[in-house]
Design an enzyme around this catalytic site. Structure first.
Site, PDB file in Angstrom:
ATOM      1  N   ASP A  50      17.061  21.056  58.440  1.00 13.54           N
ATOM      2  CA  ASP A  50      18.227  21.906  58.712  1.00 13.54           C
ATOM      3  C   ASP A  50      18.270  23.218  57.925  1.00 13.54           C
ATOM      4  OD1 ASP A  50      18.805  19.664  60.177  1.00 13.54           O
ATOM      5  OD2 ASP A  50      20.708  19.225  59.196  1.00 13.54           O
ATOM      6  N   LYS A 148      19.721  17.177  66.442  1.00 10.92           N
ATOM      7  CA  LYS A 148      20.637  16.066  66.178  1.00 10.92           C
ATOM      8  C   LYS A 148      22.069  16.573  66.167  1.00 10.92           C
ATOM      9  CE  LYS A 148      19.732  16.599  61.216  1.00 10.92           C
ATOM     10  NZ  LYS A 148      21.067  17.008  60.764  1.00 10.92           N
ATOM     11  N   CYS A 193      22.258  15.606  54.869  1.00  8.76           N
ATOM     12  CA  CYS A 193      21.172  15.405  55.841  1.00  8.76           C
ATOM     13  C   CYS A 193      19.840  15.045  55.192  1.00  8.76           C
ATOM     14  CB  CYS A 193      21.041  16.634  56.723  1.00  8.76           C
ATOM     15  SG  CYS A 193      22.540  16.923  57.721  1.00  8.76           S
TER      16      CYS A 193
END
Length: 245
Positions: A50, A148, A193
């Site tokens: 990310d 996601k 994450c």
């Protein structure tokens, strides 16, 4: 995980991550001293989590010093033949956004069908610049991007499973079919994450190492200490790249 074993619930996972913070401080020091050198083998894979504009300075959910992960991630990626990236990819009005809940503000908690949920500012909305992976990343040999959080009613921290702990992203199958045994994880944010991806990797039978100086955390309500404590309890190795620029 053996077929007959029950997958842990989100609540159980949160409890594990919250346990033994005081004891974890001592073990973190030990783990840092024992951190292995990073010498990738052909069955190792680097997961870059990310590194998107909304998590970088000026973004909607900026992680403090988040841009400082870019140079070490680029340097580390050059050592790996195999790199996978993850990307938050939320719908407008996603259930994890505070704006979707009357009277709530960012970083409040709420209860959803699958358990406790931190509410976030609107971020990484599909098709926006904020959702784009930073163009400063120089990883042309990345082999896969896992999106996601695109299910409107389920948040997704982990690159392997969404927050209901049932919905899979497909990353597990991809890594196992490719024969990977060990994952190295870096990116944003350490306590969400990155941590959830590393924890799931361990549960699914992979060795897992988080590169501490190639990550940055949000640290809301003690989340960073809980994440490190939970990762160490699960057998996630903590390593330093030692990037000097």
């Amino acid at each position: 995980m053996r077929n007959h074993e029950r997958a842990p619930t989100r609540r159980e996972t949160l409890q594990m991550m919250g346990g033994a913070i005081a004891a974890g401080a001592a073990t973190m020091t030990k783990a840092r001293a024992q951190a292995p050198s990073i010498k990738p083998a052909n069955d190792d894979v680097f997961i870059v989590v990310d590194v998107q504009y909304d998590f970088l300075p000026g973004g909607a959910l900026a992680v403090k010093d988040g841009d400082q992960v870019i140079a070490p991630v680029n340097a580390l990626a050059k050592r790996f033949a195999h790199v996978v990236m993850t990307q938050d990819w939320h719908t407008p009005g996603h259930v994890s956004f505070a704006s979707s809940h009357a009277g709530k503000k960012p970083f409040d908690m709420t209860k959803l069908e699958y358990g406790d949920q931190v509410l976030w500012p609107d971020h990484c909305v599909q098709g926006t610049r904020g959702a784009m992976i930073s163009e400063a990343l120089q990883i042309p040999h990345a082999q896969l991007v896992i999106r996601k959080g695109y299910n409107r009613g389920i948040d997704s921290y982990s690159g392997f499973k969404e927050a209901d702990r049932k919905t899979k992203t497909g990353l597990e199958g991809y890594l196992k079919e490719r024969g990977f045994k060990r994952v190295f994880v870096a990116g944003l944010a350490t306590d969400f994450c990155v941590a959830w991806t590393a924890l799931d990797a361990r549960r699914l039978g992979f060795e897992a190492t988080v590169i501490e100086d190639a990550c940055r955390g949000i640290d809301t309500g003690g989340s960073l200490a809980r994440a490190w404590s939970g990762m160490e309890a699960a057998g996630v190795t903590r390593a330093q790249l030692g990037y000097a620029g």
